[in-house]
Design a protein around this motif. Sequence first.
Motif, mmCIF file in Angstrom:
data_model
loop_
_atom_site.group_PDB
_atom_site.id
_atom_site.type_symbol
_atom_site.label_atom_id
_atom_site.label_comp_id
_atom_site.label_asym_id
_atom_site.label_seq_id
_atom_site.Cartn_x
_atom_site.Cartn_y
_atom_site.Cartn_z
ATOM 1 N N ILE A 244 -11.525 1.672 4.554
ATOM 2 C CA ILE A 244 -10.559 0.633 4.913
ATOM 3 C C ILE A 244 -9.775 0.188 3.679
ATOM 4 O O ILE A 244 -8.563 -0.042 3.736
ATOM 5 N N GLN A 245 -10.461 0.085 2.550
ATOM 6 C CA GLN A 245 -9.776 -0.285 1.311
ATOM 7 C C GLN A 245 -8.713 0.754 0.948
ATOM 8 O O GLN A 245 -7.613 0.395 0.502
ATOM 9 N N THR A 246 -9.014 2.018 1.145
ATOM 10 C CA THR A 246 -8.037 3.076 0.878
ATOM 11 C C THR A 246 -6.823 2.919 1.794
ATOM 12 O O THR A 246 -5.667 3.029 1.339
ATOM 13 N N LEU A 247 -7.055 2.670 3.061
ATOM 14 C CA LEU A 247 -5.951 2.460 4.003
ATOM 15 C C LEU A 247 -5.088 1.267 3.583
ATOM 16 O O LEU A 247 -3.852 1.327 3.629
ATOM 17 N N GLU A 248 -5.733 0.194 3.173
ATOM 18 C CA GLU A 248 -4.992 -1.000 2.748
ATOM 19 C C GLU A 248 -4.142 -0.718 1.521
ATOM 20 O O GLU A 248 -3.006 -1.191 1.417
ATOM 21 N N SER A 249 -4.689 0.045 0.594
ATOM 22 C CA SER A 249 -3.931 0.385 -0.618
ATOM 23 C C SER A 249 -2.698 1.221 -0.283
ATOM 24 O O SER A 249 -1.612 1.006 -0.841
ATOM 25 N N ILE A 250 -2.867 2.165 0.620
ATOM 26 C CA ILE A 250 -1.732 3.000 1.029
ATOM 27 C C ILE A 250 -0.701 2.160 1.774
ATOM 28 O O ILE A 250 0.508 2.276 1.537
ATOM 29 N N GLU B 137 0.236 -4.089 8.944
ATOM 30 C CA GLU B 137 -0.442 -5.218 8.283
ATOM 31 C C GLU B 137 -1.369 -5.958 9.249
ATOM 32 O O GLU B 137 -2.519 -6.263 8.897
ATOM 33 N N SER B 138 -0.893 -6.241 10.457
ATOM 34 C CA SER B 138 -1.731 -6.966 11.416
ATOM 35 C C SER B 138 -2.895 -6.103 11.895
ATOM 36 O O SER B 138 -4.036 -6.583 12.018
ATOM 37 N N GLY B 139 -2.635 -4.825 12.135
ATOM 38 C CA GLY B 139 -3.702 -3.933 12.578
ATOM 39 C C GLY B 139 -4.779 -3.774 11.529
ATOM 40 O O GLY B 139 -5.979 -3.779 11.835
ATOM 41 N N PHE B 140 -4.358 -3.633 10.272
ATOM 42 C CA PHE B 140 -5.342 -3.433 9.205
ATOM 43 C C PHE B 140 -6.144 -4.707 8.921
ATOM 44 O O PHE B 140 -7.306 -4.624 8.502
ATOM 45 N N LYS B 141 -5.553 -5.867 9.140
ATOM 46 C CA LYS B 141 -6.326 -7.109 8.996
ATOM 47 C C LYS B 141 -7.461 -7.154 10.009
ATOM 48 O O LYS B 141 -8.592 -7.553 9.696
#
Length: 321
Positions: A155-161, A231-235
């Motif tokens: 998840i952290q990788t996805l957020e960084s991308i 942004e909303s989905g990843f939160k």
Amino acid sequence: MPTEFARLSILVVDDDPTMRSVITSALRAAGCNQVRQASNGEQALNIVRQSQIDLITCDCQMAPVDGLTFVKRLRELPEGANKPVVMLTANNRPEDAWAGRVLKVSAWLVKPITPQAVIKRVAGVLGLNVGTADVPEDVLTALADAYEKRLPNEIQTLESIAARLPARPEHFNMTIQDLVRRLHVVKGQAGTLGYALLGSVAGEVHDVLQEAERILDDGDAFRPDLIRLVESGFKVMRLIVDRNVRGTAGAVGAKVLADIAAFAQPLHARIVAAAEAAEAEAAQRQRRGHQSDVLLASEQQRLIVERRIRLTQAEFAEKDR
């Protein structure tokens, strides 16, 4: 264990090592000890050429060669012309199903999958009378535990991308394509390994971004909404992982999905409409260009004929003198 599976040799083709392990574990739990694995189409074709394989399971969206292209090449081999293929997909798209029918794909499995579904589909394709009652319920426990440990980093990788979308607009298209590939993996793995809500949320975001790939070169108007969706989905995905929410989370999970879908699905519909309009306009331009080429060719032919007539008339006039 069902003895019918003991005599089978099955090839599992997938660029995702976790999904290869899922399918291999299911097959071995059913008694199949001869399971070969390939991480790409070329490797799989080499195995088919060199080994006796009874059936192939294949991921449709694998890279660098997708599953349908692999099957097309498989059908060109004498050893693979009639080889049974069970295709796995995270996308239930009619165009894929039609292409699979043309290529004689034996059956489809839509992710997330269960070991029981894998065994039932394989048995059905091969005409085996095999039940799934003897397959242990905990066959994927070790894989699920390992997946739980990996999830925070993934998840952290996805957020960084995703952070590159507003920060580096010049790389927007490339970032969307990267997210589509990674969300496809989450969409397939999460539901299969016990995180159904996480997989569904990833799927909502993935499906919109995948459709947006069709209009990335002309889709600047959609950029703000795509960023908002990511942004909303990843939160939500971060919250699910931090709280280790397994399964669907019941009514709360349904409410979360409904909230995301309320934004994602209309956006998806708008993107589809824009993509179809752009494709129709491109087709119209191509037809107009073809018509212009035909008219130009006709005019050139007319000029050639007229020139030949004039030359012939000149020759006759010269003879008359």
